[in-house]
Write a protein that holds these residues in place. Structure first.
Motif, PDB file in Angstrom:
ATOM      1  N   LEU A  96       0.756  -1.250  -0.051  1.00  0.00           N
ATOM      2  CA  LEU A  96      -0.083   0.123  -0.163  1.00  0.00           C
ATOM      3  C   LEU A  96       0.870   1.169  -0.014  1.00  0.00           C
ATOM      4  CD1 LEU A  96      -2.714  -0.930   2.600  1.00  0.00           C
ATOM      5  CD2 LEU A  96      -3.106  -0.819   0.067  1.00  0.00           C
ATOM      6  N   TYR A  97       2.114   1.142   0.230  1.00  0.00           N
ATOM      7  CA  TYR A  97       2.978   2.296   0.252  1.00  0.00           C
ATOM      8  C   TYR A  97       4.465   2.082  -0.525  1.00  0.00           C
ATOM      9  CZ  TYR A  97       0.019   2.962   4.501  1.00  0.00           C
ATOM     10  OH  TYR A  97      -0.862   3.083   5.247  1.00  0.00           O
TER      11      TYR A  97
ATOM     12  N   PHE B  11      18.969   6.316  -4.903  1.00  0.00           N
ATOM     13  CA  PHE B  11      18.845   7.133  -5.870  1.00  0.00           C
ATOM     14  C   PHE B  11      18.902   6.277  -7.358  1.00  0.00           C
ATOM     15  CE2 PHE B  11      20.039  10.134  -2.591  1.00  0.00           C
ATOM     16  CZ  PHE B  11      19.358  10.897  -2.740  1.00  0.00           C
ATOM     17  N   SER B  12      18.375   5.015  -7.251  1.00  0.00           N
ATOM     18  CA  SER B  12      18.401   3.893  -8.367  1.00  0.00           C
ATOM     19  C   SER B  12      17.248   4.245  -9.098  1.00  0.00           C
ATOM     20  CB  SER B  12      18.678   2.595  -7.812  1.00  0.00           C
ATOM     21  OG  SER B  12      17.257   2.248  -7.244  1.00  0.00           O
ATOM     22  N   GLY B  13      16.335   5.070  -8.628  1.00  0.00           N
ATOM     23  CA  GLY B  13      14.997   5.508  -9.587  1.00  0.00           C
ATOM     24  C   GLY B  13      14.005   4.283  -9.174  1.00  0.00           C
ATOM     25  N   THR B  14      14.120   3.349  -8.457  1.00  0.00           N
ATOM     26  CA  THR B  14      13.478   2.506  -7.951  1.00  0.00           C
ATOM     27  C   THR B  14      13.010   2.637  -6.521  1.00  0.00           C
ATOM     28  OG1 THR B  14      15.209   1.003  -7.067  1.00  0.00           O
ATOM     29  CG2 THR B  14      14.375   0.548  -9.552  1.00  0.00           C
ATOM     30  N   HIS B  15      11.986   1.582  -6.326  1.00  0.00           N
ATOM     31  CA  HIS B  15      11.266   1.785  -4.754  1.00  0.00           C
ATOM     32  C   HIS B  15      11.234   0.816  -3.686  1.00  0.00           C
ATOM     33  CE1 HIS B  15       9.582   4.960  -7.846  1.00  0.00           C
ATOM     34  NE2 HIS B  15       9.382   5.799  -6.708  1.00  0.00           N
ATOM     35  N   ASN B  16      11.387   1.267  -2.376  1.00  0.00           N
ATOM     36  CA  ASN B  16      11.009   0.286  -1.493  1.00  0.00           C
ATOM     37  C   ASN B  16       9.518   0.307  -1.212  1.00  0.00           C
ATOM     38  OD1 ASN B  16      13.730  -0.494  -0.676  1.00  0.00           O
ATOM     39  ND2 ASN B  16      13.855   1.611   0.190  1.00  0.00           N
TER      40      ASN B  16
ATOM     41  N   ALA C  69       6.062  -1.198   0.699  1.00  0.00           N
ATOM     42  CA  ALA C  69       5.616  -1.490   2.355  1.00  0.00           C
ATOM     43  C   ALA C  69       3.993  -1.916   2.333  1.00  0.00           C
ATOM     44  CB  ALA C  69       6.155  -0.455   3.176  1.00  0.00           C
ATOM     45  N   SER C  70       3.816  -2.936   3.240  1.00  0.00           N
ATOM     46  CA  SER C  70       2.257  -3.216   3.507  1.00  0.00           C
ATOM     47  C   SER C  70       1.864  -2.227   4.681  1.00  0.00           C
ATOM     48  CB  SER C  70       2.315  -4.692   3.609  1.00  0.00           C
ATOM     49  OG  SER C  70       2.778  -5.494   2.340  1.00  0.00           O
ATOM     50  N   SER C  71       2.611  -1.968   5.631  1.00  0.00           N
ATOM     51  CA  SER C  71       2.287  -1.247   6.812  1.00  0.00           C
ATOM     52  C   SER C  71       2.714   0.140   6.640  1.00  0.00           C
ATOM     53  CB  SER C  71       2.570  -1.906   7.887  1.00  0.00           C
ATOM     54  OG  SER C  71       4.046  -2.015   8.038  1.00  0.00           O
ATOM     55  N   TYR C  72       2.104   1.204   7.496  1.00  0.00           N
ATOM     56  CA  TYR C  72       2.246   2.177   7.473  1.00  0.00           C
ATOM     57  C   TYR C  72       3.908   2.398   8.303  1.00  0.00           C
ATOM     58  CZ  TYR C  72       2.227   7.400   8.132  1.00  0.00           C
ATOM     59  OH  TYR C  72       2.669   8.796   7.902  1.00  0.00           O
ATOM     60  N   SER C  73       3.903   1.764   9.367  1.00  0.00           N
ATOM     61  CA  SER C  73       5.184   1.991  10.144  1.00  0.00           C
ATOM     62  C   SER C  73       6.433   1.413   9.387  1.00  0.00           C
ATOM     63  CB  SER C  73       5.253   0.708  11.337  1.00  0.00           C
ATOM     64  OG  SER C  73       4.982  -0.540  10.947  1.00  0.00           O
ATOM     65  N   GLU C  74       6.261   0.344   8.677  1.00  0.00           N
ATOM     66  CA  GLU C  74       7.702   0.045   7.625  1.00  0.00           C
ATOM     67  C   GLU C  74       7.843   1.182   6.536  1.00  0.00           C
ATOM     68  OE1 GLU C  74       8.444  -3.641   4.567  1.00  0.00           O
ATOM     69  OE2 GLU C  74       6.498  -3.551   5.628  1.00  0.00           O
ATOM     70  N   HIS C  75       6.775   1.846   6.092  1.00  0.00           N
ATOM     71  CA  HIS C  75       6.755   2.908   5.210  1.00  0.00           C
ATOM     72  C   HIS C  75       7.558   4.044   5.643  1.00  0.00           C
ATOM     73  CE1 HIS C  75       5.843   5.849   2.159  1.00  0.00           C
ATOM     74  NE2 HIS C  75       5.351   6.673   2.923  1.00  0.00           N
ATOM     75  N   LEU C  76       7.456   4.166   7.225  1.00  0.00           N
ATOM     76  CA  LEU C  76       7.804   5.274   7.650  1.00  0.00           C
ATOM     77  C   LEU C  76       9.478   5.181   7.852  1.00  0.00           C
ATOM     78  CD1 LEU C  76       5.512   6.321  10.469  1.00  0.00           C
ATOM     79  CD2 LEU C  76       5.846   7.696   8.357  1.00  0.00           C
ATOM     80  N   LYS C  77       9.863   3.944   8.111  1.00  0.00           N
ATOM     81  CA  LYS C  77      11.278   3.498   8.040  1.00  0.00           C
ATOM     82  C   LYS C  77      11.975   3.924   6.805  1.00  0.00           C
ATOM     83  CE  LYS C  77      10.828   0.045  11.685  1.00  0.00           C
ATOM     84  NZ  LYS C  77      10.766  -1.394  12.102  1.00  0.00           N
ATOM     85  N   ASN C  78      11.052   3.345   5.665  1.00  0.00           N
ATOM     86  CA  ASN C  78      11.581   3.754   4.165  1.00  0.00           C
ATOM     87  C   ASN C  78      11.665   5.053   3.909  1.00  0.00           C
ATOM     88  OD1 ASN C  78      11.865   0.821   3.964  1.00  0.00           O
ATOM     89  ND2 ASN C  78       9.668   0.904   3.062  1.00  0.00           N
ATOM     90  N   ALA C  79      10.797   5.795   4.625  1.00  0.00           N
ATOM     91  CA  ALA C  79      10.563   7.389   4.050  1.00  0.00           C
ATOM     92  C   ALA C  79      11.860   8.196   4.982  1.00  0.00           C
ATOM     93  CB  ALA C  79       9.482   7.970   4.501  1.00  0.00           C
ATOM     94  N   ALA C  80      12.146   7.634   6.210  1.00  0.00           N
ATOM     95  CA  ALA C  80      13.283   8.128   6.733  1.00  0.00           C
ATOM     96  C   ALA C  80      14.578   7.956   6.108  1.00  0.00           C
ATOM     97  CB  ALA C  80      13.288   7.555   8.190  1.00  0.00           C
TER      98      ALA C  80
END
Length: 341
Positions: A303-304, A311-316, A318-329
């Motif tokens: 979902l995230y 900066f490879s142009g690809t993405h991490n 995540a299924s949960s918001y908490s996991e997404h926050l770690k990636n965003a940080a």
């Protein structure tokens, strides 16, 4: 005696006439072009004989060009100049070239529809490839009556354009060009693609809208189906898409490298942080890869997503918001370390 003298005059006259005829034949049948390769001449609706000659001058033999102008005046070409893109082959004589121009035997242009972000940019790009006024095209693409006639509105009209490469004539009128694009659009949206869109609960315009967001999220085509499914998952749960490219589009600032919190309140139907669902229309001309990514998105539960910190142009993902926050940080830290604001 008189007969002999008469013959003495006739023979030189005949020789002169034959020499003159040979000279004329040489100049009229000799090559117009001095180039050893095919050259192209673009003749528009403002051209006259002098300007056509000026366009031919860089590639034409000097004497051949004079003969061309002389023949043009006597053949009536100067009063009936036809627009178009014309190919001038090295071996073509003056008469052949003149006949080609006079009869309008032009060649098509290979036109690739650009993946432009706005209708103004699209119109500008097309006018550089075709004998088309960019302002006139831009005005038409914003005309609600014209858009409705084509089956769109001013927000979805860019869905008309499928960015493939087509052969069109350089002097194609705008209305004819748009009609051609509609035929190509309908051909692209075959039964298979329409069925896949319907299975997702989307129509072709909505698919293009989502695809345009995905195209702006990444240029990595293999990753696009993953991103497509993530957004489809969010749509299914009635979650806001929260796509940064839509904020850039809302602000009309495509150079933004970071989206700050205060930008997320931008009051625009294109701001997918503020409004749920899809925006009113595409934020660019969607690529074929983006469209097919939506139609063939693999099943997953993400979902995230957040851009990778390398900066490879690809993405991490995540299924949960908490996991997404770690990636965003991690990504935010990488931006700060590089001084990207």
């Amino acid at each position: 005696m008189k007969a002999i003298k008469k013959k003495q005059y006739i023979i030189p006259i005949i020789i002169c006439v034959l020499a003159l005829a040979g000279l004329v034949f040489f100049y009229l049948t000799g090559s117009l072009s001095k180039s050893d390769k095919c050259e192209y001449v673009y003749i528009d609706d403002n051209d006259n004989l002098d300007s056509v000659a000026a366009k031919l001058k860089p590639i034409a033999n000097e004497q051949a060009l004079l003969s061309f102008k002389l023949l043009s005046r006597h053949s009536g070409y100067s009063k009936n100049i036809r627009t178009g893109k014309y190919a001038i082959q090295p071996e073509e004589g003056i008469i052949t070239v003149l006949r080609k121009l006079k009869n309008g035997h032009q060649i098509p242009v290979r036109l690739t529809i650009p993946e432009s972000r706005t209708t103004d940019r699209l119109a500008g790009a097309l006018s550089r490839k075709l004998m088309m006024d960019s302002l006139a095209l831009s005005v038409l693409l914003k005309d609600s009556t014209l858009c409705a006639k084509m089956g769109y509105d001013t927000a979805t009209i860019v869905c008309l354009f499928v960015p493939n490469t087509y052969e069109v004539y350089w002097n194609t009128p705008i209305e004819n060009f748009l009609t051609r694009m509609k035929k190509e659009h309908d051909k692209f949206w075959n039964n298979d693609r329409q069925a896949k869109a319907a299975a997702l609960g989307l129509n072709p315009n909505e698919v293009c809208t989502l695809a345009s967001i995905i195209d702006e999220e990444t240029s990595n085509n293999p990753e696009k189906p993953m991103i497509a499914r993530m957004y489809l998952n969010r749509l299914k749960k009635d979650m806001p898409l929260q796509a940064d490219p839509t904020v850039k589009f809302a602000l009309k600032d495509f150079a933004l490298k970071r989206i700050y919190h205060n930008m997320l309140n931008t009051d625009s139907p294109y701001n997918t942080y503020k409004f749920t669902g899809l925006p009113p229309g595409p934020i660019k001309v969607a690529s074929v890869a983006g469209i097919d990514a939506v139609l063939n998105a693999p099943n997953h539960q993400y979902l995230y997503m957040c851009a990778k910190e390398d900066f490879s142009g690809t993405h991490n993902f995540a299924s949960s918001y908490s996991e997404h926050l770690k990636n965003a940080a991690k990504y935010s830290k990488a931006l700060n370390e590089r001084g990207i604001k």
